[in-house]
Design an enzyme around this catalytic site. Structure first.
Site, PDB file in Angstrom:
ATOM      1  N   PHE A  10      10.818  -2.246  -0.544  1.00 23.30           N
ATOM      2  CA  PHE A  10       9.768  -2.783  -1.406  1.00 23.30           C
ATOM      3  C   PHE A  10       9.391  -4.185  -0.954  1.00 23.30           C
ATOM      4  CE2 PHE A  10      11.782   0.340  -4.151  1.00 23.30           C
ATOM      5  CZ  PHE A  10      10.726   0.891  -4.870  1.00 23.30           C
ATOM      6  N   ASP A  11       8.115  -4.472  -0.958  1.00 24.21           N
ATOM      7  CA  ASP A  11       7.644  -5.851  -0.856  1.00 24.21           C
ATOM      8  C   ASP A  11       8.005  -6.548  -2.170  1.00 24.21           C
ATOM      9  OD1 ASP A  11       5.976  -8.130  -0.017  1.00 24.21           O
ATOM     10  OD2 ASP A  11       4.607  -7.390  -1.564  1.00 24.21           O
ATOM     11  N   LEU A  12       7.958  -7.880  -2.190  1.00 22.90           N
ATOM     12  CA  LEU A  12       8.326  -8.604  -3.410  1.00 22.90           C
ATOM     13  C   LEU A  12       7.108  -9.142  -4.164  1.00 22.90           C
ATOM     14  CD1 LEU A  12      10.280  -9.798  -5.407  1.00 22.90           C
ATOM     15  CD2 LEU A  12      10.783 -11.627  -3.756  1.00 22.90           C
TER      16      LEU A  12
END
Length: 228
Positions: A10-12
């Site tokens: 996941f990107d943040l």
């Protein structure tokens, strides 16, 4: 990947953490010290985000330091609000903004369910994010997501930042999986989707606004739509 991924990255910011909401609240608090009205601050938010993205991209490419991109943002932004700071005050001024930003870190309400769903499916999970590892880790701790995120792969601790293929490949090695078995989920189309696919990963574009018109078969508007 017809049988599904072995792991999900996941990107943040913009994916798990509501970066723009934190920025908005931080600017309202910070710029009130410069005697700007709420309406004036609201009008300036798009400029701040544009300046942020422009100089962040320069840092991402390795041309300048992380601190220098912060200074450049202030050099472009502050004159618009009538402030001409001394060079030796830039770090201190940004520190004031940063304090307000940190106080407003909030996870999207679909972040925890998505992370829980991936873990419940028995998949390996990680966060691949551009930025300083210390700050990005602090965001996950502050929002109560850190125990759900597995390993945190921040570009400051990697050989390169997204969308450089080396960033994705390092994260895949960290998960112990080949790129073809890893799914990347993120909101920045060029960085999180195009870049991930170029490195051999699968990718899903999270378009929270629902306004992206680029042809894309793997697009969702909320993490609640994520299927693994």
């Amino acid at each position: 990947m017809s049988e599904g991924p072995g792991g999900v990255l996941f990107d943040l910011d913009g994916t798990l953490l509501d970066h723009e909401a934190a920025v908005r609240s931080a600017l309202l608090a910070w710029l009130s010290g410069y005697m700007l009205t709420r309406g004036e601050v609201e009008d300036l938010i798009p400029l701040w985000l544009e300046v942020e993205e422009r100089h962040y991209a320069t840092w991402r490419s390795g041309e300048i330091s992380f601190q220098e991109q912060r200074r450049r943002r202030l050099r472009d932004f502050l004159p618009v609000v009538g402030v001409s700071p001394r060079e030796d005050r830039l770090d201190s001024i940004f520190g004031d903004y940063l304090t307000a930003y940190e106080h407003n870190w909030t996870a999207y309400d679909d972040a925890r369910p998505a992370l829980t769903m991936v873990a419940s499916a028995g998949l390996r999970v990680g966060v691949l994010t551009n930025g300083q590892r210390e700050q990005q880790t602090a965001k996950l701790v502050a929002t109560g997501l850190s125990h759900l995120c597995g390993d945190i792969f921040a570009s400051s601790a990697l050989a390169a930042a997204k969308p450089d293929p080396r960033a994705y490949l390092a994260a895949c090695r960290g998960l112990g999986l080949p790129p073809a078995e890893v799914l990347m989920v993120g909101d920045h189309y060029e960085v999180d989707v195009v870049g991930a696919r170029a490195a051999g990963l699968h990718a899903v574009h999270l378009d929270r606004s629902g306004q992206d018109r680029r042809p894309e078969p793997h697009r969702i508007t909320t993490l609640r739509e994520l299927r693994v």
